[in-house]
Design an enzyme around this catalytic site. Sequence first.
Site, PDB file in Angstrom:
ATOM      1  CB  SER A  45      -0.912   0.021   1.234  1.00 20.13           C
ATOM      2  OG  SER A  45      -1.754  -1.104   1.250  1.00 20.13           O
ATOM      3  CD  GLU A  66       0.307   1.148  13.340  1.00 18.92           C
ATOM      4  OE1 GLU A  66       0.071   0.966  14.552  1.00 18.92           O
ATOM      5  OE2 GLU A  66      -0.285   0.538  12.431  1.00 18.92           O
ATOM      6  CG  PHE A  91      -2.792   3.381  10.919  1.00 23.91           C
ATOM      7  CD1 PHE A  91      -3.903   3.376  11.752  1.00 23.91           C
ATOM      8  CD2 PHE A  91      -2.886   2.752   9.693  1.00 23.91           C
ATOM      9  CE1 PHE A  91      -5.080   2.760  11.356  1.00 23.91           C
ATOM     10  CE2 PHE A  91      -4.061   2.138   9.284  1.00 23.91           C
ATOM     11  CZ  PHE A  91      -5.160   2.141  10.127  1.00 23.91           C
ATOM     12  CG  HIS A 117      -3.941   4.959   1.662  1.00 24.76           C
ATOM     13  ND1 HIS A 117      -2.756   4.616   1.075  1.00 24.76           N
ATOM     14  CD2 HIS A 117      -4.829   4.008   1.300  1.00 24.76           C
ATOM     15  CE1 HIS A 117      -2.917   3.496   0.385  1.00 24.76           C
ATOM     16  NE2 HIS A 117      -4.167   3.109   0.489  1.00 24.76           N
ATOM     17  CG  ASP A 125     -10.162   1.866   3.445  1.00 31.58           C
ATOM     18  OD1 ASP A 125     -10.935   0.962   3.082  1.00 31.58           O
ATOM     19  OD2 ASP A 125      -8.974   1.674   3.716  1.00 31.58           O
TER      20      ASP A 125
END
Lengths: 324, 275
Positions: A45, A66, A91, A117, A125
Site C-alpha cells: 500500500s 506503529e 496510523f 492514503h 475506506d
Amino acid sequence: MQTVNLRNLSELELKPIRDGFGEGFLNIGAAIPDVIGLNADLTESVRMHLFEEKYPERFFQVGICEQNMAGVAAGMALSGKIPYMGSFANFSPGRNYDQIRTSICMMNANVKIVSSHAGFSHGSDGITVQMLEDIAMMRSLPNMTVLVPADAYQAMQMAEAAATIEGPVYLRLGRSETPLLFAEGTPFVPGEAQLLRDGSHVTIFAAGYLVFRALLAADNLHKQGIEAQVINIHTIKPLDEASVLAAAAKTGAVVTAEEAQVNGGLGGAIAEVLGRKLPTPMEMVAVMDQFGETGTTMDLNKSRNLMEDDIVAAVLHVLERKSA
Amino acid sequence: MDVKDLQLKANSIRKSIVTMLNAAGSGHPGGAMGIADVLTFLYFSEMRVNPKDPHMSDRDRFVLSAAHMVPGLYATLAEAGFFPKEELTTLRKFGSRLEGHTVRNLDIGVETTGGSLGQGVSIACGMAAAAKVDGASWRTYCIVGDGESNEGSVWEAALFGSKFELDNLVFIIDRNNIQLSGTGQEVMPLDPVADKWRAFNWNVIEIDGNSFDDIAGAFRTAREVKHRPTCIVANTVPGKGVSFMENKAEWHGKTPDDEQTKQALAELDSLNANG
C-alpha cells in the site's frame, strides 16, 4: 524561487503519487546501503514492496505496531542507518505522534516517515483513514521537515532527496491517480518553492493534489481577465518564506489550497508568515474543521469544496477584499 | 572487579543518588536506588564502554527506557568517570546537562532521550537490529520499569525482539512493584511477568536484582543464548540501602530533606563499614 516548466497538461497522464515514491525509494536504496525500510503491514500500500523484494536484508516487516516502528527507526538512525518507515497517515503519525516527538524529533534522529492514503485519497475506506490533521501535527514539531509532493515524479524525487536531509522528514503521500505535472529532469530542491505559472493579480499557494486544481483554476481565471500566479509549496516546513513574501508583495492577494484541515496546515503556515511580516488579504481552500464521510475521493473533494471552482471562488473573494 | 568492589561502587552510587536528589528537590529515588546494583554491574563489569571515548563507535549501547530512574544513571556515569561527580548536584537545574529525564548527550554517556514510557524499549530494539544488519559485535542493554510495562508499546517491542532474533539485546525488567500511585498490584497487576516474556519467546532469567552473583550469572547466560533476546526479570528492593525508603511506594517520586539525607548517608556509610 524555482521556475518550473510543466508538461503539456492538455494531454493528461495519471499516476498515483505513492507509485512515484516506490520508485524513488528503490533508487535511493540502491545508491545508499545504509537506507533501511520498515513497514507496519502495509508494505504494498505504501509501495515499499519493490525495495523489500530487492533488499530483504534491509527491510523490516514490523507488524501492526506503529509505535514500536517509530522507536525502532529512531534506534536504527542513532546507529547510523537511514530508516524509512511506512504506514497510512492516520496510523503514522496519527497513532505514534509521541514516539515521533520524543524518540525521533527530540534526538533529531534521521528517520523518514512515509505516510500514504493521506487526505481523501482513499475516501471509500471511511473517515478514520481520511487523515487531514497530519500536516498540522508534523509541522508543529521542531527539527521536522514536511514534504508534500504534487505528483508522482516529485514524490520520486522526494524519496531520494529525503535521505540527503539530515534529520526527520515527513513525506505525505496520496493513493489517488494524480496528473503528472513535471517534465523529466525538473529539479527538486527541498525548501525552495516552485513557480508554476506567473501572474500579477493574485497568488495561489497550493500543495499536493490541489496544485493541479490550482492550475486549472488559473486557466479559468485567465479567461475572466484575472492573472493568477500559481506556486507549489512542496516543502511546508521549512517554509520558503522569502518566496511567500515576495509573491504576496507582488500580487497583494493570496489563496491557499490543500487537502487537509484548515487548522494548522499549509494555509496556517502561510498565514503565520504573512501575519507577522506582510499582512495580506487571504482566503483558504481546505477542509473546514470537520471530518469526512464515506464516498469516493472526488465525492469528498466536491462536498468539502476543494475543487478548481472553489479555488476560483476564493480568488474572486480575495480580490474583492484586495480592492476594498 | 570482584563482588566486594562492586558493592562499594554501588554504595557510592547510592550516596550520590541521595545527595543529588536532596539538592534537586524533586525526582525519583526509589527505582534508582533499587536498580543501582544492576547499573553498577553494567558499567563496571559487563559493558564495553570508555568514559575517555564516549563516542566510540563499537561501544555497547545502554538505554534507560524507564527514564525517571535517571539519577541512578547519572550517579553511575559520574562514578565511571564520564563527567565530574560535582556536576551531579546540578540535576534538574536551569542550564544543567542533567535533566530530570534522560536527554541524549554522548559526551556524558547518555544514549537516548526519554521520559515518555514504553519508548526506550523500541529504540533499543532498533539499535540491536542495526547492529545485526552491520554484523557489528556491540550489544544493547535496556532497563525497563515494571510499571512502564503497563504501556502497550513494550509488548510491541517484545514481539519485534523475538521475531528478529535479537540475541545481542538484553532487557532488564526492574521488578520493584511500586509505581507512582501505589503498588503494581494496585495500579495494574503484571504477574506472572516472567511467563509473559517467556510467552513472547524471549530467553527469561529471574534473579535477585540486588545480588551481584545473580546479576553476573544472568548476563553471562544472556551472552550464550543464540537467536533469542534475553529478558532478565530483576527483583529489586526500591529504595535499597536506606531503611526508611526500602519498599515504600511513597519514595518512588519524592526526595529526601536535609535531615533524611543525613540519615540516609549515615546508613549507607555503615554498610561500607560492615560489608
